[in-house]
Scaffold this motif. Structure first.
Motif, PDB file in Angstrom:
ATOM      1  N   HIS A  39       2.199  -6.607  -9.844  1.00 21.54           N
ATOM      2  CA  HIS A  39       1.430  -6.398  -8.620  1.00 21.54           C
ATOM      3  C   HIS A  39       2.279  -6.531  -7.360  1.00 21.54           C
ATOM      4  CE1 HIS A  39      -2.266  -5.964  -6.433  1.00 21.54           C
ATOM      5  NE2 HIS A  39      -2.138  -7.127  -5.820  1.00 21.54           N
ATOM      6  N   SER A  40       3.537  -6.951  -7.488  1.00 18.75           N
ATOM      7  CA  SER A  40       4.355  -7.203  -6.310  1.00 18.75           C
ATOM      8  C   SER A  40       4.568  -5.966  -5.454  1.00 18.75           C
ATOM      9  CB  SER A  40       5.710  -7.787  -6.723  1.00 18.75           C
ATOM     10  OG  SER A  40       5.581  -9.143  -7.102  1.00 18.75           O
ATOM     11  N   ALA A  41       4.681  -4.798  -6.081  1.00 21.49           N
ATOM     12  CA  ALA A  41       4.875  -3.572  -5.305  1.00 21.49           C
ATOM     13  C   ALA A  41       3.683  -3.304  -4.406  1.00 21.49           C
ATOM     14  CB  ALA A  41       5.112  -2.386  -6.241  1.00 21.49           C
ATOM     15  N   HIS A  42       2.455  -3.543  -4.912  1.00 22.40           N
ATOM     16  CA  HIS A  42       1.255  -3.354  -4.101  1.00 22.40           C
ATOM     17  C   HIS A  42       1.199  -4.388  -2.980  1.00 22.40           C
ATOM     18  CE1 HIS A  42       0.243  -0.544  -7.080  1.00 22.40           C
ATOM     19  NE2 HIS A  42      -0.492  -1.293  -7.885  1.00 22.40           N
ATOM     20  N   THR A  43       1.556  -5.621  -3.321  1.00 27.21           N
ATOM     21  CA  THR A  43       1.545  -6.685  -2.321  1.00 27.21           C
ATOM     22  C   THR A  43       2.528  -6.374  -1.195  1.00 27.21           C
ATOM     23  OG1 THR A  43       1.013  -8.286  -4.048  1.00 27.21           O
ATOM     24  CG2 THR A  43       1.850  -9.166  -1.971  1.00 27.21           C
ATOM     25  N   LEU A  44       3.718  -5.933  -1.556  1.00 25.34           N
ATOM     26  CA  LEU A  44       4.730  -5.599  -0.555  1.00 25.34           C
ATOM     27  C   LEU A  44       4.251  -4.458   0.332  1.00 25.34           C
ATOM     28  CD1 LEU A  44       7.585  -5.901   0.595  1.00 25.34           C
ATOM     29  CD2 LEU A  44       8.380  -4.319  -1.173  1.00 25.34           C
ATOM     30  N   LEU A 104       3.668  -4.832   4.375  1.00 24.33           N
ATOM     31  CA  LEU A 104       4.469  -4.060   5.314  1.00 24.33           C
ATOM     32  C   LEU A 104       3.584  -3.242   6.251  1.00 24.33           C
ATOM     33  CD1 LEU A 104       7.278  -2.808   2.905  1.00 24.33           C
ATOM     34  CD2 LEU A 104       7.476  -4.602   4.648  1.00 24.33           C
ATOM     35  N   GLU A 105       2.536  -2.649   5.705  1.00 22.55           N
ATOM     36  CA  GLU A 105       1.638  -1.871   6.555  1.00 22.55           C
ATOM     37  C   GLU A 105       0.899  -2.773   7.544  1.00 22.55           C
ATOM     38  OE1 GLU A 105      -0.854   0.621   4.189  1.00 22.55           O
ATOM     39  OE2 GLU A 105       0.815   1.857   3.480  1.00 22.55           O
ATOM     40  N   GLU A 106       0.537  -3.972   7.099  1.00 25.98           N
ATOM     41  CA  GLU A 106      -0.123  -4.910   8.008  1.00 25.98           C
ATOM     42  C   GLU A 106       0.845  -5.371   9.096  1.00 25.98           C
ATOM     43  OE1 GLU A 106      -3.229  -7.113   9.607  1.00 25.98           O
ATOM     44  OE2 GLU A 106      -3.229  -5.516   8.089  1.00 25.98           O
ATOM     45  N   ALA A 107       2.096  -5.599   8.749  1.00 27.54           N
ATOM     46  CA  ALA A 107       3.090  -5.984   9.748  1.00 27.54           C
ATOM     47  C   ALA A 107       3.283  -4.890  10.787  1.00 27.54           C
ATOM     48  CB  ALA A 107       4.412  -6.313   9.060  1.00 27.54           C
ATOM     49  N   GLU A 108       3.257  -3.643  10.361  1.00 26.92           N
ATOM     50  CA  GLU A 108       3.371  -2.539  11.316  1.00 26.92           C
ATOM     51  C   GLU A 108       2.189  -2.524  12.268  1.00 26.92           C
ATOM     52  OE1 GLU A 108       4.012   1.189   9.287  1.00 26.92           O
ATOM     53  OE2 GLU A 108       6.172   1.046   9.693  1.00 26.92           O
ATOM     54  N   ARG A 109       0.984  -2.761  11.751  1.00 24.37           N
ATOM     55  CA  ARG A 109      -0.196  -2.799  12.629  1.00 24.37           C
ATOM     56  C   ARG A 109      -0.059  -3.898  13.677  1.00 24.37           C
ATOM     57  NH1 ARG A 109      -2.935  -2.846   7.490  1.00 24.37           N
ATOM     58  NH2 ARG A 109      -3.572  -0.748   6.895  1.00 24.37           N
ATOM     59  N   ARG A 110       0.539  -5.009  13.293  1.00 25.52           N
ATOM     60  CA  ARG A 110       0.658  -6.164  14.184  1.00 25.52           C
ATOM     61  C   ARG A 110       1.938  -6.148  15.001  1.00 25.52           C
ATOM     62  NH1 ARG A 110      -2.044 -11.236  11.731  1.00 25.52           N
ATOM     63  NH2 ARG A 110      -3.632 -10.400  10.337  1.00 25.52           N
ATOM     64  N   ARG A 147      14.073  -5.832  -0.091  1.00 18.57           N
ATOM     65  CA  ARG A 147      14.291  -5.605   1.344  1.00 18.57           C
ATOM     66  C   ARG A 147      14.849  -4.203   1.593  1.00 18.57           C
ATOM     67  NH1 ARG A 147      18.362  -5.853   5.138  1.00 18.57           N
ATOM     68  NH2 ARG A 147      17.718  -6.586   7.206  1.00 18.57           N
ATOM     69  N   ALA A 148      15.775  -3.775   0.749  1.00 17.02           N
ATOM     70  CA  ALA A 148      16.336  -2.432   0.894  1.00 17.02           C
ATOM     71  C   ALA A 148      15.252  -1.379   0.725  1.00 17.02           C
ATOM     72  CB  ALA A 148      17.456  -2.224  -0.116  1.00 17.02           C
ATOM     73  N   ARG A 149      14.380  -1.585  -0.253  1.00 14.58           N
ATOM     74  CA  ARG A 149      13.290  -0.651  -0.485  1.00 14.58           C
ATOM     75  C   ARG A 149      12.313  -0.649   0.699  1.00 14.58           C
ATOM     76  NH1 ARG A 149      12.043  -2.659  -4.891  1.00 14.58           N
ATOM     77  NH2 ARG A 149      13.320  -1.309  -6.197  1.00 14.58           N
ATOM     78  N   ALA A 150      12.013  -1.836   1.214  1.00 15.57           N
ATOM     79  CA  ALA A 150      11.074  -1.949   2.327  1.00 15.57           C
ATOM     80  C   ALA A 150      11.647  -1.329   3.600  1.00 15.57           C
ATOM     81  CB  ALA A 150      10.734  -3.412   2.569  1.00 15.57           C
ATOM     82  N   ARG A 155      11.581  -5.313  11.292  1.00 14.63           N
ATOM     83  CA  ARG A 155      12.658  -6.294  11.149  1.00 14.63           C
ATOM     84  C   ARG A 155      12.304  -7.176   9.949  1.00 14.63           C
ATOM     85  NH1 ARG A 155      11.170  -5.548  16.234  1.00 14.63           N
ATOM     86  NH2 ARG A 155       9.656  -7.253  16.087  1.00 14.63           N
ATOM     87  N   ILE A 156      13.109  -7.113   8.896  1.00 13.81           N
ATOM     88  CA  ILE A 156      12.773  -7.754   7.619  1.00 13.81           C
ATOM     89  C   ILE A 156      13.856  -8.743   7.226  1.00 13.81           C
ATOM     90  CG2 ILE A 156      12.200  -7.356   5.200  1.00 13.81           C
ATOM     91  CD1 ILE A 156      11.415  -4.487   5.987  1.00 13.81           C
ATOM     92  N   ALA A 157      13.454  -9.974   6.986  1.00 11.40           N
ATOM     93  CA  ALA A 157      14.356 -11.015   6.498  1.00 11.40           C
ATOM     94  C   ALA A 157      13.888 -11.463   5.126  1.00 11.40           C
ATOM     95  CB  ALA A 157      14.383 -12.197   7.471  1.00 11.40           C
TER      96      ALA A 157
END
Length: 288
Positions: free
Chosen positions: A16-21, A25-31, A73-76, A84-86
């Protein structure tokens, strides 16, 4: 919770990690928020007659955890170059490690379980949602699969539900979907057993409930011009009503209750049941 803190996304390497990621990421973009990818790892222990011991050889689990995060991180970054991803690999049991990593975040995102569809609530997700110091999104399905449904929130007039309704309004506005306020009232059973169906609430009580929910809907429309807000008053248990309404919804928002030092950090029975049974992702808000 920090308004400009990062969105922390917990990844365990499961199906399920791919769905979670993707959801995080989409929520982070909204915010317009930074992202922190977190993976908790533990050294295995050997049991001997004298107790528990860590293995004497270096298994490289720390390096493996970091390599996993680097790949994610590379995929994201490839999918969302503007973010900006750490990353942070944390050693320890998942629940305390994730709770510590969430300090200062504006949102913690975690998968409901290791299953691809997140159909069950894992003990880790349940404990994190109940005890995190920040809002928690428990992800159940891949973001963007099919048309987006509404954001659903239960309201009962309590301070926790009003805070959840405002959180839900912001979520609906950012997704450009409708907001549905659900006010559920348990029906009253017929004491004589002459009817198969429960006796409905008196009309005056049902009318008052609808009036209060409608008044809240109007306030939310004024606070968020352009937001569509619908009201549903149903005769059902709150948890069952929200779980039923989650089918086809984009997100269900629930709140936390509490007093004193624990204000906004206690997950009530309704919120817990919704976490277990909802068909959609669930956002657990936190009172300020």
């Amino acid at each position: 919770m920090v308004a400009d803190g990062p969105v922390v996304i917990a990844l365990d390497g499961g199906a399920h990690s791919a769905h979670t990621l993707r959801w995080g990421l989409e929520e982070a973009e909204r915010r317009d928020a930074d992202v922190l990818l977190v993976h908790a790892w533990q050294e295995p222990y050997e049991i001997t007659p004298l107790g528990w011991y860590a293995p004497l050889v270096d298994l490289g689990l720390d390096r493996g955890a970091q390599a996993y995060l680097d790949a994610e991180r590379a995929r994201a970054t490839a999918a969302h170059p503007g973010l900006r991803i750490a990353t942070r690999a944390v050693q320890g049991a998942p629940v305390p490690a994730l709770l510590a990593a969430a300090e200062g975040a504006q949102l913690l995102v975690i998968g409901a379980s290791g299953r691809p569809d997140g159909s069950r609530l894992s003990s880790v997700a349940g404990h994190v949602a109940a005890h995190a110091p920040v809002p928690v999104a428990v992800v159940r399905r891949a973001a963007g699969d099919g048309p987006a449904g509404p954001v659903v929130v239960g309201v009962d007039g309590s301070a926790a539900s009003l805070a959840a309704a405002r959180t839900a309004a912001r979520a609906a506005l950012s997704r450009d979907v409708a907001l549905v306020l659900v006010h559920a009232r348990p029906t009253v059973g017929d004491p004589y057993g002459t009817h198969d169906a429960p006796v409905p609430l008196p009309p005056d009580e049902a009318g008052a409930a609808h009036h209060a929910a409608s008044r809240l809907a109007e306030e939310l429309r004024e606070e968020h011009p352009g937001l569509r807000v619908d009201v549903e008053v149903v005769e059902d248990s709150p948890a069952h009503a929200l779980a039923a309404r989650s089918v086809g919804s984009d997100l269900v928002v629930v709140g936390c209750r509490g007093l004193g030092a624990f204000r906004g950090m206690l997950l009530g029975s309704v919120s817990h049941d919704v976490l277990r049974t909802a068909a959609s992702s669930v956002l657990v808000g936190r009172a300020a």
